[in-house]
Design a protein around this motif. Structure first.
Motif, PDB file in Angstrom:
ATOM      1  N   ASN A 259       1.340  11.219  12.301  1.00 51.94           N
ATOM      2  CA  ASN A 259       1.256  12.082  11.240  1.00 51.94           C
ATOM      3  C   ASN A 259       1.352  13.679  11.399  1.00 51.94           C
ATOM      4  O   ASN A 259       1.975  14.372  10.789  1.00 51.94           O
TER       5      ASN A 259
ATOM      6  N   ASN B 103      -3.286   3.697  10.954  1.00 53.31           N
ATOM      7  CA  ASN B 103      -2.340   3.282   9.929  1.00 53.31           C
ATOM      8  C   ASN B 103      -1.032   3.552  10.207  1.00 53.31           C
ATOM      9  O   ASN B 103      -0.170   2.750  10.250  1.00 53.31           O
TER      10      ASN B 103
ATOM     11  N   GLY C  35      -5.426  13.477  -2.838  1.00 54.77           N
ATOM     12  CA  GLY C  35      -6.048  14.816  -3.177  1.00 54.77           C
ATOM     13  C   GLY C  35      -5.073  15.580  -4.304  1.00 54.77           C
ATOM     14  O   GLY C  35      -5.742  15.940  -5.358  1.00 54.77           O
TER      15      GLY C  35
ATOM     16  N   ARG D 147       0.607  -1.178   0.066  1.00 52.77           N
ATOM     17  CA  ARG D 147      -0.193   0.081   0.009  1.00 52.77           C
ATOM     18  C   ARG D 147       0.891   1.406  -0.017  1.00 52.77           C
ATOM     19  O   ARG D 147       0.654   2.125  -0.723  1.00 52.77           O
TER      20      ARG D 147
ATOM     21  N   GLU E 184      10.544  12.718 -11.929  1.00 54.49           N
ATOM     22  CA  GLU E 184       9.368  12.012 -11.474  1.00 54.49           C
ATOM     23  C   GLU E 184       9.158  10.682 -11.993  1.00 54.49           C
ATOM     24  O   GLU E 184       8.656   9.694 -11.426  1.00 54.49           O
TER      25      GLU E 184
ATOM     26  N   GLN F  87       2.976   6.045  -2.589  1.00 54.55           N
ATOM     27  CA  GLN F  87       4.045   6.612  -3.102  1.00 54.55           C
ATOM     28  C   GLN F  87       4.157   6.706  -4.803  1.00 54.55           C
ATOM     29  O   GLN F  87       4.553   7.805  -5.405  1.00 54.55           O
TER      30      GLN F  87
ATOM     31  N   ASP G 109       6.317  17.865   0.579  1.00 54.85           N
ATOM     32  CA  ASP G 109       5.519  16.637   1.355  1.00 54.85           C
ATOM     33  C   ASP G 109       6.529  15.332   0.764  1.00 54.85           C
ATOM     34  O   ASP G 109       6.705  14.437   1.619  1.00 54.85           O
TER      35      ASP G 109
ATOM     36  N   LYS H 121       7.702   2.201   8.420  1.00 49.04           N
ATOM     37  CA  LYS H 121       7.804   3.997   8.054  1.00 49.04           C
ATOM     38  C   LYS H 121       8.324   4.523   9.440  1.00 49.04           C
ATOM     39  O   LYS H 121       7.454   4.522  10.396  1.00 49.04           O
TER      40      LYS H 121
ATOM     41  N   ASP I  45      -2.912  18.312   3.802  1.00 48.14           N
ATOM     42  CA  ASP I  45      -4.100  17.024   3.803  1.00 48.14           C
ATOM     43  C   ASP I  45      -3.014  15.658   3.384  1.00 48.14           C
ATOM     44  O   ASP I  45      -3.531  14.648   3.445  1.00 48.14           O
ATOM     45  N   LEU I  46      -1.809  15.771   2.467  1.00 43.13           N
ATOM     46  CA  LEU I  46      -0.933  14.766   2.277  1.00 43.13           C
ATOM     47  C   LEU I  46      -0.499  14.027   3.526  1.00 43.13           C
ATOM     48  O   LEU I  46       0.034  12.971   3.138  1.00 43.13           O
TER      49      LEU I  46
ATOM     50  N   THR J   9       1.967   9.076  -6.951  1.00 43.82           N
ATOM     51  CA  THR J   9       2.104  10.543  -6.644  1.00 43.82           C
ATOM     52  C   THR J   9       3.178  11.017  -8.182  1.00 43.82           C
ATOM     53  O   THR J   9       2.854  12.064  -8.564  1.00 43.82           O
ATOM     54  N   GLU J  10       3.803  10.121  -8.371  1.00 46.49           N
ATOM     55  CA  GLU J  10       4.928  10.367  -9.539  1.00 46.49           C
ATOM     56  C   GLU J  10       4.456  10.683 -10.787  1.00 46.49           C
ATOM     57  O   GLU J  10       4.593  11.706 -11.229  1.00 46.49           O
TER      58      GLU J  10
ATOM     59  N   THR K  45       4.324  20.841  -2.302  1.00 49.14           N
ATOM     60  CA  THR K  45       3.906  19.351  -2.463  1.00 49.14           C
ATOM     61  C   THR K  45       5.052  18.701  -2.652  1.00 49.14           C
ATOM     62  O   THR K  45       5.196  17.361  -2.094  1.00 49.14           O
TER      63      THR K  45
ATOM     64  N   SER L 259      -4.124   8.578  13.478  1.00 43.66           N
ATOM     65  CA  SER L 259      -4.097   7.691  12.720  1.00 43.66           C
ATOM     66  C   SER L 259      -3.512   6.205  13.021  1.00 43.66           C
ATOM     67  O   SER L 259      -2.468   6.128  13.468  1.00 43.66           O
TER      68      SER L 259
ATOM     69  N   GLY M  72      -4.760  11.990   8.624  1.00 45.26           N
ATOM     70  CA  GLY M  72      -5.260  12.506   9.980  1.00 45.26           C
ATOM     71  C   GLY M  72      -4.104  12.720  10.962  1.00 45.26           C
ATOM     72  O   GLY M  72      -3.077  12.011  11.080  1.00 45.26           O
TER      73      GLY M  72
HETATM   74  N1  BYC Z   1      -6.114  12.266   0.074  1.00 45.92           N
HETATM   75  O1  BYC Z   1      -4.904   6.893   8.810  1.00 45.92           O
HETATM   76  P1  BYC Z   1      -4.782   8.307   7.704  1.00 45.92           P
HETATM   77  C1  BYC Z   1       5.654  12.766  -3.270  1.00 45.92           C
HETATM   78  C2  BYC Z   1      -6.704   8.252   3.169  1.00 45.92           C
HETATM   79  S1  BYC Z   1       4.403  13.226  -2.072  1.00 45.92           S
HETATM   80  C3  BYC Z   1      -6.990  11.004  -0.199  1.00 45.92           C
HETATM   81  O2  BYC Z   1      -5.493   9.668   8.339  1.00 45.92           O
HETATM   82  P2  BYC Z   1      -2.446   7.590   6.868  1.00 45.92           P
HETATM   83  C4  BYC Z   1       5.456  13.920  -4.557  1.00 45.92           C
HETATM   84  C5  BYC Z   1      -5.659   7.122   3.468  1.00 45.92           C
HETATM   85  O3  BYC Z   1      -4.688   6.821   2.323  1.00 45.92           O
HETATM   86  C6  BYC Z   1       4.629  11.948  -1.028  1.00 45.92           C
HETATM   87  N2  BYC Z   1      -6.713  10.119   0.705  1.00 45.92           N
HETATM   88  O4  BYC Z   1      -3.499   8.592   7.028  1.00 45.92           O
HETATM   89  C7  BYC Z   1       5.343  15.154  -4.530  1.00 45.92           C
HETATM   90  C8  BYC Z   1      -6.281   6.276   4.354  1.00 45.92           C
HETATM   91  O5  BYC Z   1      -6.988   5.698   3.379  1.00 45.92           O
HETATM   92  P3  BYC Z   1      -7.401   3.964   3.667  1.00 45.92           P
HETATM   93  C9  BYC Z   1       3.627  10.899  -1.423  1.00 45.92           C
HETATM   94  C10 BYC Z   1      -6.217  10.344   1.799  1.00 45.92           C
HETATM   95  O6  BYC Z   1      -2.946   6.417   6.155  1.00 45.92           O
HETATM   96  C11 BYC Z   1       5.370  16.034  -5.511  1.00 45.92           C
HETATM   97  C12 BYC Z   1      -7.337   7.068   5.051  1.00 45.92           C
HETATM   98  O7  BYC Z   1      -7.568   8.398   4.143  1.00 45.92           O
HETATM   99  N3  BYC Z   1       4.205   9.648  -0.537  1.00 45.92           N
HETATM  100  O8  BYC Z   1       6.454  11.965  -3.169  1.00 45.92           O
HETATM  101  O9  BYC Z   1      -1.336   7.412   7.937  1.00 45.92           O
HETATM  102  C13 BYC Z   1       5.496  15.376  -6.696  1.00 45.92           C
HETATM  103  C14 BYC Z   1      -7.060   7.463   6.580  1.00 45.92           C
HETATM  104  O10 BYC Z   1      -5.684   8.085   6.488  1.00 45.92           O
HETATM  105  C15 BYC Z   1      -5.273  11.485   1.991  1.00 45.92           C
HETATM  106  C16 BYC Z   1       3.378   9.227   0.560  1.00 45.92           C
HETATM  107  O11 BYC Z   1       2.517   9.778   1.025  1.00 45.92           O
HETATM  108  C17 BYC Z   1      -5.256  12.517   1.077  1.00 45.92           C
HETATM  109  N4  BYC Z   1      -4.603  13.620   0.988  1.00 45.92           N
HETATM  110  O12 BYC Z   1      -1.353   8.717   5.859  1.00 45.92           O
HETATM  111  C18 BYC Z   1       5.698  14.069  -6.919  1.00 45.92           C
HETATM  112  C19 BYC Z   1       3.942   8.106   1.617  1.00 45.92           C
HETATM  113  N5  BYC Z   1      -4.657  11.521   3.372  1.00 45.92           N
HETATM  114  O13 BYC Z   1      -5.979   3.350   3.977  1.00 45.92           O
HETATM  115  C20 BYC Z   1       5.906  13.393  -5.677  1.00 45.92           C
HETATM  116  C21 BYC Z   1       3.375   7.236   1.459  1.00 45.92           C
HETATM  117  C22 BYC Z   1      -5.102  10.191   3.849  1.00 45.92           C
HETATM  118  O14 BYC Z   1      -8.199   4.028   4.850  1.00 45.92           O
HETATM  119  N6  BYC Z   1       1.703   7.213   2.096  1.00 45.92           N
HETATM  120  N7  BYC Z   1      -6.098   9.661   2.815  1.00 45.92           N
HETATM  121  O15 BYC Z   1      -7.949   3.410   2.796  1.00 45.92           O
HETATM  122  C23 BYC Z   1       1.512   7.233   3.321  1.00 45.92           C
HETATM  123  O16 BYC Z   1       2.346   7.300   4.086  1.00 45.92           O
HETATM  124  C24 BYC Z   1      -0.094   7.406   3.805  1.00 45.92           C
HETATM  125  O17 BYC Z   1      -0.890   6.784   2.841  1.00 45.92           O
HETATM  126  C25 BYC Z   1      -0.419   8.952   3.774  1.00 45.92           C
HETATM  127  C26 BYC Z   1      -1.677   9.083   4.531  1.00 45.92           C
HETATM  128  C27 BYC Z   1       0.754   9.800   4.281  1.00 45.92           C
HETATM  129  C28 BYC Z   1      -0.802   9.396   2.383  1.00 45.92           C
END
Ligand code: BYC
Length: 472
Positions: free
Chosen positions: A356, A305, A193, A113, A152, A118, A215, A315, A296-297, A121-122, A212, A303, A300
């Protein structure tokens, strides 16, 4: 040990792809699909060649090579930072154990996941920026846009490599889907988002690369701590490329602010539209938007998660190893905001579920450095105005403030007040139209559009008036 890249392969890499024929074939089958996606949804402006840096090996000195190359001949490759001997997991319940070289079975779903989010987003950001080349304010900026885009694309490759190498059929399916979701699509949007918002103009591009991409820096920083060593090594290498993307954002906004300040001084007015500049009110509204959607990225404030990711060792926190605590956090608490009956209150929750917010506050500090820098530019220009970051509850769709109406100063207001005052706080259709009216390409070496100051230096020691891009 430093692994040098193999450029004789169709896919340049330092992961010994030749030693794993099945994986090599799977990635070679994905490659034409990637190229098709790049042709369909990558940069739309055709350039004969672009002065790009290309990753050629992952060691300290030799990782980047500069030269003019046609965009479609850019060598998207797979590069991991060097392996640290005897690396140990630095946090969570497996702390002290040898870092994993294979996916731990019990965490397969969570890890997959994280990679998919990750990876998603790219390509999204490339899609968001695909039309900007047509209105670049200079060849220098056009080159930077393309540099960001190809990297990217490479970061997508980085995640696709991990999915293919470690997640079997499911990983391959996920890699396909990364090319099937599209930014802003109604049927198959990108996952997060901010990656479905349009990047309409160059002010938005600079804000995006400042807020962004930042982030990205912080999320990649937490994944670089991962106990899953291939992910950690991938992210450590990606972070080096990410630094350039943020430089583009920081100096891009510097240059807009500098030019606006110049025009304000020269004409002794804030209303610099008549003189072809971007008024600071518009800059502030763009900043408010991009900062809030980027917050928002972080997910919450509360969390489970993130608690699970941390406890599992997948992580970590930003600069985990420099933190002075037990790196397990099972006994600690943290204070987060909640909105109760129209009021903001503070409540104590286990530190693990508040991680978070921990990352978001590191991000806030970093973002503020830029604001201080832009305010210094204004002060030095003798302009008595400042920019600021809005409150973290402003314009939020995720977390404690989702569903509440919060002003940039942090007051909760009713929906009518919000609707009335929104045009003061977020970009309006008129703002978009005005900024769009300035977006005229300037493609002569060394020349700049009138709404932006020139950069202080060129790229890789080249002068600002270097012919960074040869157009067709
Ligand atoms: N939009 O437990 P929660 C980059 C979902 S940018 C939509 O509160 P969690 C780049 C969440 O998936 C870095 N949905 O938060 C920049 C979860 O869904 P499930 C990208 C959202 O999971 C520029 C539910 O809400 N990499 O590289 O701890 C150009 C509850 O979430 C959003 C990463 O993010 C949202 N904004 O944290 C190119 C790293 N926020 O699981 C590239 C990997 C939350 O209930 N991702 N949700 O279905 C993560 O670590 C985490 O998934 C997040 C969310 C930080 C994104």
């Amino acid at each position: 040990m430093s692994l040098s890249a193999d450029y004789t392969d169709r896919i340049p890499n330092n992961v010994d792809l030749r030693g794993d024929r099945r994986l090599q074939r799977a990635l070679e089958a994905w490659q034409p699909r990637f190229m098709q996606w790049w042709r369909d949804l990558g940069p739309d402006l055709i350039a004969r060649d672009v002065y790009l840096r290309t990753a050629i090996s992952a060691d300290r000195d030799g990782w980047a090579h500069f030269g003019h190359i046609p965009l479609e001949e850019y060598r998207w490759g797979i590069f991991l930072a060097d392996r640290e001997p005897d690396r140990r997991i630095a946090f969570g319940e497996h702390m002290g154990m040898t870092a994993w070289q294979q996916v731990p079975g019990e965490y397969r779903a969570e890890l997959q996941r994280l990679l998919v989010v990750q990876g998603d987003t790219e390509p999204a950001s490339v899609e968001q920026q695909r039309l900007l080349g047509f209105t670049a304010p200079s060849l220098y900026d056009l080159r930077n846009l393309f540099q960001v885009n190809v990297e990217e694309g490479r970061h997508l490759w980085a995640m696709v490599y991990l999915l293919h190498a470690f997640f079997g059929r499911e990983g391959r399916e996920q890699a396909e889907e990364l090319l099937m979701r599209h930014s802003g699509s109604v049927d198959a949007p990108r996952i997060l988002g901010a990656f479905n918002e349009p990047t309409r103009d160059w002010l938005a591009f600079f804000m995006f690369t400042y807020f962004t991409d930042r982030d990205g820096k912080f999320q990649l920083g937490t994944l670089a701590e991962s106990g899953f060593d291939p992910l950690s090594r991938t992210c450590r290498f990606m972070l080096r490329e990410e630094a350039h993307h943020m430089m583009v954002g920081t100096t891009g906004i510097d240059r807009v602010v500098r030019r606006s300040a110049e025009l304000m001084r020269e004409h002794d007015t804030d209303d610099i539209k008549r003189h072809g500049g971007i008024p600071l009110d518009i800059v502030q509204r763009y900043l408010n938007f991009h900062y809030s959607v980027s917050l928002d990225l972080f997910g919450g404030e509360r969390s489970t998660n993130v608690a699970n990711y941390f406890t599992a060792g997948l992580k970590g926190r930003w600069q985990e190893e420099r933190r002075q605590d037990d790196h397990r956090l099972t006994e600690l608490t943290a204070t987060v905001d909640v909105v109760v009956d129209g009021r903001v209150e503070r409540t104590e929750i286990p530190a693990l579920v508040a991680l978070n917010q921990d990352l978001r506050s590191e991000y806030f500090t970093d973002c503020n450095n830029g604001v201080r820098r832009w305010n210094r530019i204004l002060e030095e220009a003798g302009v008595d105005r400042t920019l600021s970051l809005p409150h973290h509850g402003f314009n939020r769709r995720v977390g404690a403030f989702a569903g509440s109406w919060v002003t940039p100063g942090g007051s909760l207001v009713d929906v009518e007040t919000w609707a009335r005052r929104e045009p003061e706080w977020l970009p309006t259709p008129d703002d978009f139209e005005y900024v769009q009216s300035l977006m005229k390409p300037v493609f002569l070496p060394g020349m700049m559009a009138a709404w932006i100051a020139p950069p202080a230096t060129g790229i890789n020691g080249q002068p600002v008036d270097y012919e960074y891009v040869h157009l067709t």
